[in-house]
Design a protein around this motif. Structure first.
Motif, short mmCIF file in Angstrom:
data_model
loop_
_atom_site.label_atom_id
_atom_site.label_comp_id
_atom_site.label_asym_id
_atom_site.label_seq_id
_atom_site.Cartn_x
_atom_site.Cartn_y
_atom_site.Cartn_z
N ASP A 116 -8.16 -4.10 6.96
CA ASP A 116 -8.02 -4.50 5.58
C ASP A 116 -9.27 -4.16 4.76
O ASP A 116 -9.52 -4.76 3.73
CB ASP A 116 -7.71 -5.99 5.48
N ARG A 135 -11.71 -2.48 2.17
CA ARG A 135 -11.40 -2.04 0.82
C ARG A 135 -11.65 -0.54 0.65
O ARG A 135 -12.44 0.05 1.36
CB ARG A 135 -12.23 -2.83 -0.19
N GLU A 153 -3.27 -12.38 -7.16
CA GLU A 153 -3.90 -11.85 -5.95
C GLU A 153 -4.04 -10.33 -6.02
O GLU A 153 -5.09 -9.77 -5.66
CB GLU A 153 -3.08 -12.24 -4.71
N GLN A 154 -2.99 -9.63 -6.51
CA GLN A 154 -3.06 -8.17 -6.62
C GLN A 154 -4.11 -7.75 -7.65
O GLN A 154 -4.87 -6.80 -7.42
CB GLN A 154 -1.68 -7.62 -7.03
N GLU A 169 -7.65 -8.32 -6.16
CA GLU A 169 -8.00 -7.37 -5.11
C GLU A 169 -8.25 -5.97 -5.69
O GLU A 169 -9.13 -5.24 -5.22
CB GLU A 169 -6.91 -7.32 -4.04
N SER A 175 -11.72 -3.96 -5.33
CA SER A 175 -11.75 -2.60 -4.78
C SER A 175 -12.47 -1.64 -5.71
O SER A 175 -13.24 -0.77 -5.27
CB SER A 175 -10.32 -2.11 -4.54
N ILE A 228 -11.39 -14.49 -3.37
CA ILE A 228 -11.27 -13.25 -2.62
C ILE A 228 -12.43 -13.09 -1.66
O ILE A 228 -13.45 -13.77 -1.77
CB ILE A 228 -11.23 -12.02 -3.56
#
Length: 351
Positions: free
Chosen positions: A36, A38, A106-107, A110, A114, A168
């Protein structure tokens, strides 16, 4: 007739020897790439097939204002949101772009992490150029890392517009720099907090950099001790001149007296070291030397440098000073702390 000789028994081939497969090389933890991990390439986040590339592109453009001049490619992209950064406008644009992309909290969070991850690799890699080669400069390193920390602060100010209630995984450096380069940059930056005249290098920033570089508390403490020793040796070499004008700074209490005793005045009870030093300063010196020895942060090369610097200052090797102290019975006139310090010198010399 004589019987025919028996036919030789056929040779049986030995069973094949199983050769164990070579073990994969273990990578240092800070550079491990988990499933997972990034993204590290900003282009992958901006590609048409990526999740919400328009949102990622806007994020990248807005984030460039946190480190002006460090992201020329992104800054030259079309449709930059504004010429002068405005926090409220930036948050409005990000909130709208997130809604248009139909991202969950959450998306969105993240994607934000990133993009920050990709961009922070670039500016940390740029900063690393200041610690490579013979002409490395601590001030340049501190300034370069300050740009990284300004960028982090800028990014943090925008996060609540993206997903304020989401926790996060912290962004940590995932580039290709060697661990020793990250540790060297951390040591210099953390050490500069003592000398920060304008207060720009705060403990909060040092803690954040430690987290970004993935350095453990124990390792950070050892790096700081080692850096402090180098600072002390440089001050000893300069006769304490580096302390001028810093008497009232936090963390410098008693340091001037201690350095004048070690580098310019001396130490009571030891021949050739007749300067005055308060018991508290001497105790501090002993404690610092103990910590350095116990941490294992003092290399053989650094011990040799200490001896050379003592020789330059006093015209005699530290081993000779210790020997004279023993021969002339100076130990009888020493306090417990002074005797303990003499013992530490012997430990350094391996006697």
């Amino acid at each position: 007739p004589s019987p025919e000789p028996a036919a030789p028994k056929p040779k049986v081939a030995p069973p094949p020897v199983s050769v164990p497969a070579p073990k994969p090389k273990r990578r240092l933890g800070i550079f491990n790439k988990s499933k997972d991990a990034r993204e590290t390439d900003i282009n992958a986040l901006l590609a048409p097939g990526a999740q919400a590339p328009e949102f990622a592109a806007l994020l990248a453009k807005v984030l460039t204002f946190g480190a002006p001049g460090r992201f020329p490619v992104i800054s030259s992209m079309s449709n930059m949101p504004f010429k002068e950064f405005d926090l409220d406008t930036a948050k409005e644009l990000l909130t709208q772009a997130r809604s248009d992309a139909d991202l969950t909290d959450e998306q969105s969070a993240e994607t934000f992490a990133s993009v920050v991850n990709c961009m922070i690799i670039d500016i940390i890699d740029l900063a690393s150029a200041t610690v490579k080669g013979k002409d490395s400069d601590d001030k340049l390193t501190t300034d370069a890392i300050s740009v990284v920390m300004d960028f982090m602060d800028h990014a943090a100010s925008l996060f609540d517009a993206v997903a304020s209630d989401v926790t996060i995984k912290p962004v940590t450096y995932g580039g290709s720099l060697k661990k020793k380069d990250l540790e060297k940059m951390f040591s210099i930056y953390a050490g500069s907090s003592m000398m920060s005249m304008d207060g720009s290098v705060t403990q909060d920033r040092v803690d954040t950099l430690q987290l970004v570089f993935g350095i453990t508390d124990k390792k950070a403490e050892g790096l700081m001790q080692k850096h402090m020793m180098k600072m002390m040796m440089n001050l000893m070499k300069d006769g304490g001149k580096g302390l001028e004008g810093m008497e009232g700074m936090p963390g410098m209490e008693g340091m001037e007296d201690m350095m004048s005793a070690l580098g310019g005045g001396g130490m009571p009870g030891m021949p050739g070291m007749d300067g005055e030093m308060s018991p508290e300063d001497l105790k501090q010196t002993v404690g610092m030397m103990k910590e350095l020895m116990d941490s294992g942060a003092v290399s053989e090369e650094e011990l040799a440098e200490v001896r050379n610097q003592f020789k330059e200052m006093y015209g005699s090797d530290i081993a000779d000073l210790v020997k004279k102290a023993d021969e002339e019975g100076a130990g009888e006139a020493m306090s417990d702390d002074e005797r303990e310090l003499l013992g530490m010198f012997k430990t350094i010399l391996g006697e």
